[in-house]
Scaffold this motif. Structure first.
Motif, PDB file in Angstrom:
ATOM      1  N   GLU A  68      34.837  29.896  19.023  1.00  0.00           N
ATOM      2  CA  GLU A  68      35.909  29.223  19.880  1.00  0.00           C
ATOM      3  C   GLU A  68      37.049  28.701  18.683  1.00  0.00           C
ATOM      4  OE1 GLU A  68      33.881  25.611  21.125  1.00  0.00           O
ATOM      5  OE2 GLU A  68      32.649  27.076  22.647  1.00  0.00           O
ATOM      6  N   VAL A  69      36.682  28.079  17.524  1.00  0.00           N
ATOM      7  CA  VAL A  69      37.594  27.565  16.675  1.00  0.00           C
ATOM      8  C   VAL A  69      38.615  28.863  15.968  1.00  0.00           C
ATOM      9  CG1 VAL A  69      37.764  27.066  14.143  1.00  0.00           C
ATOM     10  CG2 VAL A  69      36.184  25.998  15.839  1.00  0.00           C
ATOM     11  N   ASN A  70      38.107  30.344  16.030  1.00  0.00           N
ATOM     12  CA  ASN A  70      38.588  31.389  15.395  1.00  0.00           C
ATOM     13  C   ASN A  70      39.936  31.462  16.815  1.00  0.00           C
ATOM     14  OD1 ASN A  70      39.280  33.530  14.365  1.00  0.00           O
ATOM     15  ND2 ASN A  70      38.123  34.972  15.510  1.00  0.00           N
ATOM     16  N   ARG A  71      39.352  31.502  17.997  1.00  0.00           N
ATOM     17  CA  ARG A  71      40.421  31.736  19.007  1.00  0.00           C
ATOM     18  C   ARG A  71      41.291  30.677  19.016  1.00  0.00           C
ATOM     19  NH1 ARG A  71      35.829  33.196  21.949  1.00  0.00           N
ATOM     20  NH2 ARG A  71      35.431  31.134  22.734  1.00  0.00           N
ATOM     21  N   GLU A  72      41.129  29.338  18.700  1.00  0.00           N
ATOM     22  CA  GLU A  72      42.266  28.379  18.728  1.00  0.00           C
ATOM     23  C   GLU A  72      43.120  28.684  17.500  1.00  0.00           C
ATOM     24  OE1 GLU A  72      44.373  25.035  19.498  1.00  0.00           O
ATOM     25  OE2 GLU A  72      42.852  26.162  20.866  1.00  0.00           O
ATOM     26  N   VAL A  73      42.555  28.943  16.536  1.00  0.00           N
ATOM     27  CA  VAL A  73      43.504  29.452  15.073  1.00  0.00           C
ATOM     28  C   VAL A  73      44.372  30.536  15.372  1.00  0.00           C
ATOM     29  CG1 VAL A  73      43.312  30.113  12.874  1.00  0.00           C
ATOM     30  CG2 VAL A  73      41.933  28.285  13.251  1.00  0.00           C
ATOM     31  N   ARG A  75      45.358  31.290  18.379  1.00  0.00           N
ATOM     32  CA  ARG A  75      46.333  30.928  19.329  1.00  0.00           C
ATOM     33  C   ARG A  75      47.307  30.080  18.724  1.00  0.00           C
ATOM     34  NH1 ARG A  75      48.049  26.509  21.662  1.00  0.00           N
ATOM     35  NH2 ARG A  75      46.171  25.149  20.958  1.00  0.00           N
ATOM     36  N   ARG A  76      47.060  29.319  17.712  1.00  0.00           N
ATOM     37  CA  ARG A  76      48.243  28.435  17.004  1.00  0.00           C
ATOM     38  C   ARG A  76      48.923  29.299  16.365  1.00  0.00           C
ATOM     39  NH1 ARG A  76      44.913  22.841  15.231  1.00  0.00           N
ATOM     40  NH2 ARG A  76      44.482  22.213  17.402  1.00  0.00           N
ATOM     41  N   LEU A  77      48.286  30.509  15.449  1.00  0.00           N
ATOM     42  CA  LEU A  77      48.994  31.188  14.611  1.00  0.00           C
ATOM     43  C   LEU A  77      50.166  32.056  15.654  1.00  0.00           C
ATOM     44  CD1 LEU A  77      46.510  32.822  12.308  1.00  0.00           C
ATOM     45  CD2 LEU A  77      48.356  31.479  11.743  1.00  0.00           C
ATOM     46  N   VAL A  78      49.948  32.663  16.803  1.00  0.00           N
ATOM     47  CA  VAL A  78      50.801  33.132  17.635  1.00  0.00           C
ATOM     48  C   VAL A  78      51.869  32.249  17.929  1.00  0.00           C
ATOM     49  CG1 VAL A  78      50.999  34.373  19.809  1.00  0.00           C
ATOM     50  CG2 VAL A  78      49.053  34.903  18.245  1.00  0.00           C
ATOM     51  N   THR A  79      51.602  30.906  18.354  1.00  0.00           N
ATOM     52  CA  THR A  79      52.491  29.942  18.460  1.00  0.00           C
ATOM     53  C   THR A  79      53.449  29.702  17.631  1.00  0.00           C
ATOM     54  OG1 THR A  79      51.026  28.902  20.223  1.00  0.00           O
ATOM     55  CG2 THR A  79      52.761  27.775  19.480  1.00  0.00           C
ATOM     56  N   ALA A  80      52.747  29.637  16.309  1.00  0.00           N
ATOM     57  CA  ALA A  80      53.791  29.387  15.021  1.00  0.00           C
ATOM     58  C   ALA A  80      54.560  30.460  14.849  1.00  0.00           C
ATOM     59  CB  ALA A  80      52.863  29.127  13.936  1.00  0.00           C
ATOM     60  N   MET A  81      54.113  31.654  14.843  1.00  0.00           N
ATOM     61  CA  MET A  81      55.031  32.879  14.770  1.00  0.00           C
ATOM     62  C   MET A  81      56.141  32.970  15.640  1.00  0.00           C
ATOM     63  SD  MET A  81      52.163  35.877  13.470  1.00  0.00           S
ATOM     64  CE  MET A  81      51.534  36.210  14.973  1.00  0.00           C
TER      65      MET A  81
END
Length: 90
Positions: A68-73, A75-81
């Motif tokens: 779950e944490v990996n998926r959230e990270v 998702r956040r990386l994609v948003t940041a990029m």
């Protein structure tokens, strides 16, 4: 002296019977001791199994949480990029 011989024979038979009884008692005590050892080992195996099952459950919970944490990270990386690309494209 036929009476003496029959008494001796009876005493001999009694001694054999007592010896046989002592042997039977010794064998029974040994069997009960071994049975107790087996029962103790079975209890230890059950306790180990319960402990291992609990550890497995905890490990599975941690693995699921890490996913779950990996998926959230991710998702956040994609948003940041995407945000960085949008800023660079302006």
């Amino acid at each position: 002296m036929p009476t003496g011989n029959s008494v001796e024979a009876a005493l001999g038979a009694l001694r054999q019977a007592v010896a046989g009884l002592e042997n039977a008692i010794d064998m029974r005590i040994e069997a009960q001791r071994e049975s107790g050892e087996v029962e103790g080992e079975v209890r230890r195996v059950h306790a180990d199994r319960a402990r291992l099952a609990q550890e497995l459950d905890q490990s599975e919970f941690r693995a699921n949480r890490l996913e779950e944490v990996n998926r959230e990270v991710s998702r956040r990386l994609v948003t940041a990029m995407e945000t960085i690309r949008a800023v660079l494209d302006r």
